[in-house]
Write a protein that holds these residues in place. Structure first.
Motif, PDB file in Angstrom:
ATOM      1  N   ARG A  86      -1.076  -7.850 -10.660  1.00  0.00           N
ATOM      2  CA  ARG A  86      -1.383  -6.642 -10.458  1.00  0.00           C
ATOM      3  C   ARG A  86      -0.875  -6.412  -8.547  1.00  0.00           C
ATOM      4  NH1 ARG A  86      -6.279  -3.196 -11.371  1.00  0.00           N
ATOM      5  NH2 ARG A  86      -4.909  -1.709 -11.085  1.00  0.00           N
ATOM      6  N   PHE A  87      -0.147  -5.799  -8.675  1.00  0.00           N
ATOM      7  CA  PHE A  87       0.102  -5.752  -7.273  1.00  0.00           C
ATOM      8  C   PHE A  87      -0.213  -3.889  -6.725  1.00  0.00           C
ATOM      9  CE2 PHE A  87       3.679  -4.368  -4.017  1.00  0.00           C
ATOM     10  CZ  PHE A  87       3.142  -5.652  -2.917  1.00  0.00           C
ATOM     11  N   ILE A  88      -1.232  -3.922  -5.802  1.00  0.00           N
ATOM     12  CA  ILE A  88      -2.025  -2.580  -5.224  1.00  0.00           C
ATOM     13  C   ILE A  88      -1.965  -2.307  -3.933  1.00  0.00           C
ATOM     14  CG2 ILE A  88      -3.191  -3.599  -7.485  1.00  0.00           C
ATOM     15  CD1 ILE A  88      -5.409  -3.926  -5.336  1.00  0.00           C
ATOM     16  N   ALA A  89      -1.985  -1.141  -4.171  1.00  0.00           N
ATOM     17  CA  ALA A  89      -2.726  -0.897  -2.452  1.00  0.00           C
ATOM     18  C   ALA A  89      -3.427  -1.303  -2.175  1.00  0.00           C
ATOM     19  CB  ALA A  89      -2.223   0.798  -2.085  1.00  0.00           C
ATOM     20  N   VAL A  90      -3.606  -1.374  -0.785  1.00  0.00           N
ATOM     21  CA  VAL A  90      -4.283  -2.004   0.306  1.00  0.00           C
ATOM     22  C   VAL A  90      -5.537  -1.471   0.569  1.00  0.00           C
ATOM     23  CG1 VAL A  90      -6.261  -4.217   0.577  1.00  0.00           C
ATOM     24  CG2 VAL A  90      -4.864  -4.562  -1.957  1.00  0.00           C
ATOM     25  N   HIS A  99     -11.007   4.074  -1.439  1.00  0.00           N
ATOM     26  CA  HIS A  99     -12.231   5.035  -3.018  1.00  0.00           C
ATOM     27  C   HIS A  99     -11.228   6.159  -3.759  1.00  0.00           C
ATOM     28  CE1 HIS A  99     -14.751   1.770  -2.444  1.00  0.00           C
ATOM     29  NE2 HIS A  99     -15.004   2.459  -1.016  1.00  0.00           N
ATOM     30  N   GLN A 100      -9.523   6.142  -2.999  1.00  0.00           N
ATOM     31  CA  GLN A 100      -9.145   7.923  -3.812  1.00  0.00           C
ATOM     32  C   GLN A 100      -8.009   7.481  -4.917  1.00  0.00           C
ATOM     33  OE1 GLN A 100      -8.427  10.967  -0.589  1.00  0.00           O
ATOM     34  NE2 GLN A 100      -9.886  10.365   0.537  1.00  0.00           N
ATOM     35  N   LYS A 101      -7.727   8.181  -5.468  1.00  0.00           N
ATOM     36  CA  LYS A 101      -6.460   8.431  -6.326  1.00  0.00           C
ATOM     37  C   LYS A 101      -5.280   8.712  -5.455  1.00  0.00           C
ATOM     38  CE  LYS A 101      -4.475   8.048 -10.756  1.00  0.00           C
ATOM     39  NZ  LYS A 101      -4.741   8.836 -12.112  1.00  0.00           N
ATOM     40  N   ILE A 102      -4.144   8.243  -5.062  1.00  0.00           N
ATOM     41  CA  ILE A 102      -3.524   8.775  -4.144  1.00  0.00           C
ATOM     42  C   ILE A 102      -1.876   8.540  -4.376  1.00  0.00           C
ATOM     43  CG2 ILE A 102      -4.356   8.382  -1.917  1.00  0.00           C
ATOM     44  CD1 ILE A 102      -3.289   5.459  -1.993  1.00  0.00           C
ATOM     45  N   THR A 103      -1.095   9.228  -3.940  1.00  0.00           N
ATOM     46  CA  THR A 103      -0.073   9.054  -4.363  1.00  0.00           C
ATOM     47  C   THR A 103       0.756   8.458  -2.134  1.00  0.00           C
ATOM     48  OG1 THR A 103       1.144  11.111  -3.135  1.00  0.00           O
ATOM     49  CG2 THR A 103       0.679  11.021  -5.366  1.00  0.00           C
ATOM     50  N   PHE A 104       2.032   7.431  -3.246  1.00  0.00           N
ATOM     51  CA  PHE A 104       3.230   6.760  -1.894  1.00  0.00           C
ATOM     52  C   PHE A 104       3.123   8.511  -0.552  1.00  0.00           C
ATOM     53  CE2 PHE A 104       5.551   3.873  -4.760  1.00  0.00           C
ATOM     54  CZ  PHE A 104       4.723   2.828  -4.567  1.00  0.00           C
ATOM     55  N   ALA A 131      12.406   3.402  -6.894  1.00  0.00           N
ATOM     56  CA  ALA A 131      11.994   3.284  -8.223  1.00  0.00           C
ATOM     57  C   ALA A 131      11.557   4.645  -7.909  1.00  0.00           C
ATOM     58  CB  ALA A 131      11.138   2.626  -9.416  1.00  0.00           C
ATOM     59  N   HIS A 132      10.804   5.583  -6.949  1.00  0.00           N
ATOM     60  CA  HIS A 132      10.113   6.059  -6.836  1.00  0.00           C
ATOM     61  C   HIS A 132      10.947   7.579  -5.695  1.00  0.00           C
ATOM     62  CE1 HIS A 132       6.599   4.633  -8.364  1.00  0.00           C
ATOM     63  NE2 HIS A 132       5.610   5.673  -8.920  1.00  0.00           N
ATOM     64  N   GLY A 133      11.858   6.460  -5.632  1.00  0.00           N
ATOM     65  CA  GLY A 133      13.592   7.729  -4.081  1.00  0.00           C
ATOM     66  C   GLY A 133      13.141   7.450  -3.247  1.00  0.00           C
ATOM     67  N   LEU A 134      12.104   6.020  -2.534  1.00  0.00           N
ATOM     68  CA  LEU A 134      11.630   6.273  -1.768  1.00  0.00           C
ATOM     69  C   LEU A 134      11.792   4.252  -1.022  1.00  0.00           C
ATOM     70  CD1 LEU A 134       7.965   7.566  -2.511  1.00  0.00           C
ATOM     71  CD2 LEU A 134       9.677   8.487  -1.447  1.00  0.00           C
ATOM     72  N   HIS A 135      11.336   4.971   0.206  1.00  0.00           N
ATOM     73  CA  HIS A 135      12.018   3.609   1.279  1.00  0.00           C
ATOM     74  C   HIS A 135      11.046   3.387   2.296  1.00  0.00           C
ATOM     75  CE1 HIS A 135      14.726   1.186   4.329  1.00  0.00           C
ATOM     76  NE2 HIS A 135      14.983   0.507   3.194  1.00  0.00           N
ATOM     77  N   ILE A 136      10.943   2.022   2.565  1.00  0.00           N
ATOM     78  CA  ILE A 136       9.802   1.641   3.469  1.00  0.00           C
ATOM     79  C   ILE A 136       9.937   2.350   5.262  1.00  0.00           C
ATOM     80  CG2 ILE A 136       9.797  -0.475   5.354  1.00  0.00           C
ATOM     81  CD1 ILE A 136       9.962  -2.028   2.934  1.00  0.00           C
ATOM     82  N   SER A 137      11.094   2.754   5.281  1.00  0.00           N
ATOM     83  CA  SER A 137      11.479   3.526   6.791  1.00  0.00           C
ATOM     84  C   SER A 137      10.840   5.310   6.520  1.00  0.00           C
ATOM     85  CB  SER A 137      13.008   4.038   6.545  1.00  0.00           C
ATOM     86  OG  SER A 137      13.623   4.666   5.427  1.00  0.00           O
ATOM     87  N   PHE A 163       0.346  -3.685   0.434  1.00  0.00           N
ATOM     88  CA  PHE A 163       0.007  -4.130  -0.880  1.00  0.00           C
ATOM     89  C   PHE A 163       0.475  -5.369  -0.947  1.00  0.00           C
ATOM     90  CE2 PHE A 163       2.568   0.097  -0.085  1.00  0.00           C
ATOM     91  CZ  PHE A 163       1.628   1.214  -0.999  1.00  0.00           C
ATOM     92  N   LEU A 164      -0.111  -5.747  -2.151  1.00  0.00           N
ATOM     93  CA  LEU A 164      -0.672  -7.293  -1.998  1.00  0.00           C
ATOM     94  C   LEU A 164      -1.001  -6.933  -3.823  1.00  0.00           C
ATOM     95  CD1 LEU A 164      -3.300  -7.681   1.312  1.00  0.00           C
ATOM     96  CD2 LEU A 164      -0.708  -8.956   0.873  1.00  0.00           C
ATOM     97  N   TYR A 165      -1.670  -8.864  -4.177  1.00  0.00           N
ATOM     98  CA  TYR A 165      -1.481  -9.039  -5.076  1.00  0.00           C
ATOM     99  C   TYR A 165      -2.646  -9.049  -5.292  1.00  0.00           C
ATOM    100  CZ  TYR A 165       3.331 -11.147  -6.303  1.00  0.00           C
ATOM    101  OH  TYR A 165       4.285 -11.515  -5.940  1.00  0.00           O
ATOM    102  N   LYS A 166      -3.336  -8.742  -6.590  1.00  0.00           N
ATOM    103  CA  LYS A 166      -4.509  -8.142  -6.411  1.00  0.00           C
ATOM    104  C   LYS A 166      -5.513  -9.385  -6.299  1.00  0.00           C
ATOM    105  CE  LYS A 166      -8.656  -6.589  -9.604  1.00  0.00           C
ATOM    106  NZ  LYS A 166      -8.973  -6.259 -11.097  1.00  0.00           N
ATOM    107  N   ILE A 167      -5.622 -10.114  -7.269  1.00  0.00           N
ATOM    108  CA  ILE A 167      -5.710 -11.638  -6.968  1.00  0.00           C
ATOM    109  C   ILE A 167      -6.369 -11.962  -5.256  1.00  0.00           C
ATOM    110  CG2 ILE A 167      -4.137 -12.998  -6.622  1.00  0.00           C
ATOM    111  CD1 ILE A 167      -5.140 -14.942  -8.752  1.00  0.00           C
ATOM    112  N   ALA A 168      -5.382 -11.823  -4.059  1.00  0.00           N
ATOM    113  CA  ALA A 168      -5.529 -12.300  -2.728  1.00  0.00           C
ATOM    114  C   ALA A 168      -6.104 -11.426  -2.424  1.00  0.00           C
ATOM    115  CB  ALA A 168      -4.124 -11.524  -2.092  1.00  0.00           C
ATOM    116  N   VAL A 169      -6.987 -10.250  -3.282  1.00  0.00           N
ATOM    117  CA  VAL A 169      -8.268  -9.265  -2.527  1.00  0.00           C
ATOM    118  C   VAL A 169      -9.142  -9.508  -3.094  1.00  0.00           C
ATOM    119  CG1 VAL A 169      -6.928  -7.977  -0.822  1.00  0.00           C
ATOM    120  CG2 VAL A 169      -6.843  -7.181  -2.837  1.00  0.00           C
TER     121      VAL A 169
END
Length: 174
Positions: A86-90, A99-104, A131-137, A163-169
């Protein structure tokens, strides 16, 4: 797991020199080639680098096999999926969005800590954004960091999000 046993067998029988991305080297390689394997096996070299560098080393014949993450040209190599993670926001537990459900879009106002270009971790994030029509910028500010442990330490100090792999955190999440 069966796939980990197969990976050990590939290393043991085929590879004197193999590569691993930093994330895999930190969280999987120690389990895959435990002390007993290293002490009883023929000499080997482990090259730790980002996905882009390892793919180039495979092409150049500098490593015999590599454990990578992210995208690569699957037409060039035989490959096997080792594990899906799993790749998650951290963020810090003290972060306003913790502790909230959020959008990009909600994340764009906060500093982003990202891996360097060529990193599989960065590639996965970039592909998810595209994939969501977004960019790091789209992020107001981002800082490139070439080490996952440094990113994790900056996150603990509430210096941004990543954004990291769940195993990392995993330990921190508990």
């Amino acid at each position: 797991t069966k796939k980990a046993r197969e990976a050990k067998q590939i290393i043991r029988t085929h590879c004197k020199t193999f590569g691993s991305t930093l994330s895999i080297a930190d969280y999987y390689i120690p389990h895959m080639i435990a002390k007993k394997f290293i002490q009883t096996s023929r000499p080997c070299e482990i090259v730790v680098a980002n996905t882009h560098t390892l793919i180039q080393k495979l092409i150049n014949g500098e490593v015999e096999c590599a454990f990578v993450e992210g995208q690569f040209d699957t037409q060039l190599f035989d490959y096997h999926l080792l594990k899906q993670e799993r790749f998650i926001a951290v963020a810090s537990i003290h972060h306003p969005l913790a502790h909230q459900k959020i959008t990009f879009e909600q994340l764009f106002a906060y500093p982003l800590l990202i891996r360097e270009k060529g990193s599989g971790t960065r590639n996965i994030l970039e592909q998810s954004l595209i994939a969501h029509g977004l960019h790091i910028s789209n992020f107001t500010h981002y800082t490139q960091v070439e080490n996952m442990h440094t990113i994790m330490n900056l996150l603990k100090k509430d210096c941004g999000i990543s954004f990291l792999y769940k195993i990392a955190v995993e330990k921190e999440l508990k």
